[in-house]
Design an enzyme around this catalytic site. Structure first.
Site, mmCIF file in Angstrom:
data_model
loop_
_atom_site.group_PDB
_atom_site.id
_atom_site.type_symbol
_atom_site.label_atom_id
_atom_site.label_comp_id
_atom_site.label_asym_id
_atom_site.label_seq_id
_atom_site.Cartn_x
_atom_site.Cartn_y
_atom_site.Cartn_z
ATOM 1 C CD GLN A 1 -3.274 -0.697 1.957
ATOM 2 O OE1 GLN A 1 -4.011 -1.612 2.265
ATOM 3 N NE2 GLN A 1 -3.454 0.530 2.417
ATOM 4 C CB SER B 1 2.174 -5.534 3.291
ATOM 5 O OG SER B 1 0.909 -5.546 3.907
ATOM 6 C CG LEU B 2 -1.591 -5.511 -1.656
ATOM 7 C CD1 LEU B 2 -2.847 -6.339 -1.649
ATOM 8 C CD2 LEU B 2 -1.841 -4.096 -2.120
ATOM 9 N NE ARG C 1 -3.829 -8.711 3.236
ATOM 10 C CZ ARG C 1 -2.980 -7.688 3.249
ATOM 11 N NH1 ARG C 1 -3.256 -6.613 2.509
ATOM 12 N NH2 ARG C 1 -1.875 -7.739 3.975
ATOM 13 C CG HIS D 1 1.235 -5.667 8.708
ATOM 14 N ND1 HIS D 1 1.039 -6.932 8.207
ATOM 15 C CD2 HIS D 1 1.226 -4.831 7.649
ATOM 16 C CE1 HIS D 1 0.925 -6.856 6.890
ATOM 17 N NE2 HIS D 1 1.024 -5.591 6.536
ATOM 18 C CD GLN E 1 0.923 -10.196 4.334
ATOM 19 O OE1 GLN E 1 -0.145 -9.602 4.289
ATOM 20 N NE2 GLN E 1 1.617 -10.515 3.248
#
Length: 305
Positions: A9, A89-90, A114, A196, A245
């Site tokens: 992101q 991440s993503l 998500r 997170h 995650q």
């Protein structure tokens, strides 16, 4: 060996991927799949408004779309296959699409959900994230977080000297004040939720159920997992790692170190932005770095090889 990298992101921008989709059929096919999976997404990517594209539920599938459009155009133009992939991440979802683990439309629907789940997990204004910049140890940051009242945890280990903390707004502010007193620089981040950290547990549980309903396929090459910083070659392990995650730390520094240990010497960041390339240049200055997002980027890559 080549490592394919995929951003997370805040790498988004209006027009992301549009030049590639207009110029190359492989990228256009990705945009068509994105429109089937998340109707209205490709128009939002092309025209905005930016505040709508920035919403987590829109930004996540938009980033996957732009990344995979660039990746598939690169594959078609070069005939190359990376030895490894990793995503921040993503971006780990994009990495698994590239590796063949996940069908593109399944991945887009998953990250669309998500994003909603992560936004819903904590009411607006109750969570926060801050970057912690400085030469102090990660352990000292962890100690401050553990000693602070409330929920504040390490969310991202992005590079030596760059860590992100996440949690309840008051706890993040208190930990930030203590870390500032210890010589760190604190940069509050503009985010819609505290990603997170353990506050994301409701989102993790909802996503885990969705992941169980999706077919994961044999992998074409290993993907480095965010939460373990280890290569994954068995698709059966992937759903649990992608669910973990959501609440776990993104161990990006260790992911990069692992890629280097495995022999990667050429790193290509696919999609919008160059955040990962900037981090990598600090950690592996001797490696070769490329960004592929537009047809001009692809031409520059071909000319450089």
């Amino acid at each position: 060996m080549i490592a394919a990298l995929f951003p997370g992101q805040n790498s988004h921008a209006i027009g992301m991927g549009s030049e590639m989709a207009a110029a190359l059929p492989e990228a256009a096919a990705v945009f068509a799949a994105a429109e089937r999976a998340v109707p209205g997404l490709t128009r939002l990517m092309k025209e905005g408004p930016l505040e709508d594209l920035t919403l987590t539920a829109h930004q996540q599938p938009a980033l996957v779309t732009a990344s995979i459009a660039a990746y598939r155009a690169w594959r078609e133009a070069t005939g190359l296959t990376p030895a490894f992939a990793a995503g921040h991440s993503l971006g780990e979802f994009s990495a698994h699409v590239a590796a063949g683990t996940l069908d593109l439309e399944d991945a887009l629907r998953l990250v669309h959900a998500r994003g909603r789940y992560m936004q819903d997990a904590v009411p607006a204004g109750q969570g926060a994230m801050s970057a912690v910049v400085g030469a102090g140890s990660v352990e000292s940051i962890r100690e401050v977080c553990q000693a602070t009242e409330g929920v504040v945890e390490i969310a991202n280990l992005n590079a030596p000297g760059q860590t992100v903390i996440s949690g309840e707004a008051a706890a993040v502010a208190a930990a930030g004040a203590e870390l500032k007193a210890r010589g760190f620089r604190i940069i509050p981040l503009k985010v819609s939720a505290p990603f997170h950290c353990s506050l994301m547990q409701p989102a993790r549980e909802r996503l885990a159920a969705d992941l169980e309903a999706v077919a994961f396929r044999p992998m074409d090459f290993p993907v480095i997992a965010n939460v373990t910083a280890e290569p994954v070659s068995d698709a059966a392990q992937v759903p649990a790692l992608l669910a973990e995650q959501v609440t776990g730390s993104v161990r990006w520094t260790e992911c990069v170190q692992k890629l280097a240990e495995l022999g990667a010497s050429e790193f290509i960041e696919f999609g919008s932005g160059n955040v990962l390339t900037g981090l990598l240049k600090r950690m592996l200055p001797e490696a070769r770095f490329y960004n592929v997002h537009t047809p001009a980027d692809l031409e520059a890559y071909l000319a450089a090889r």
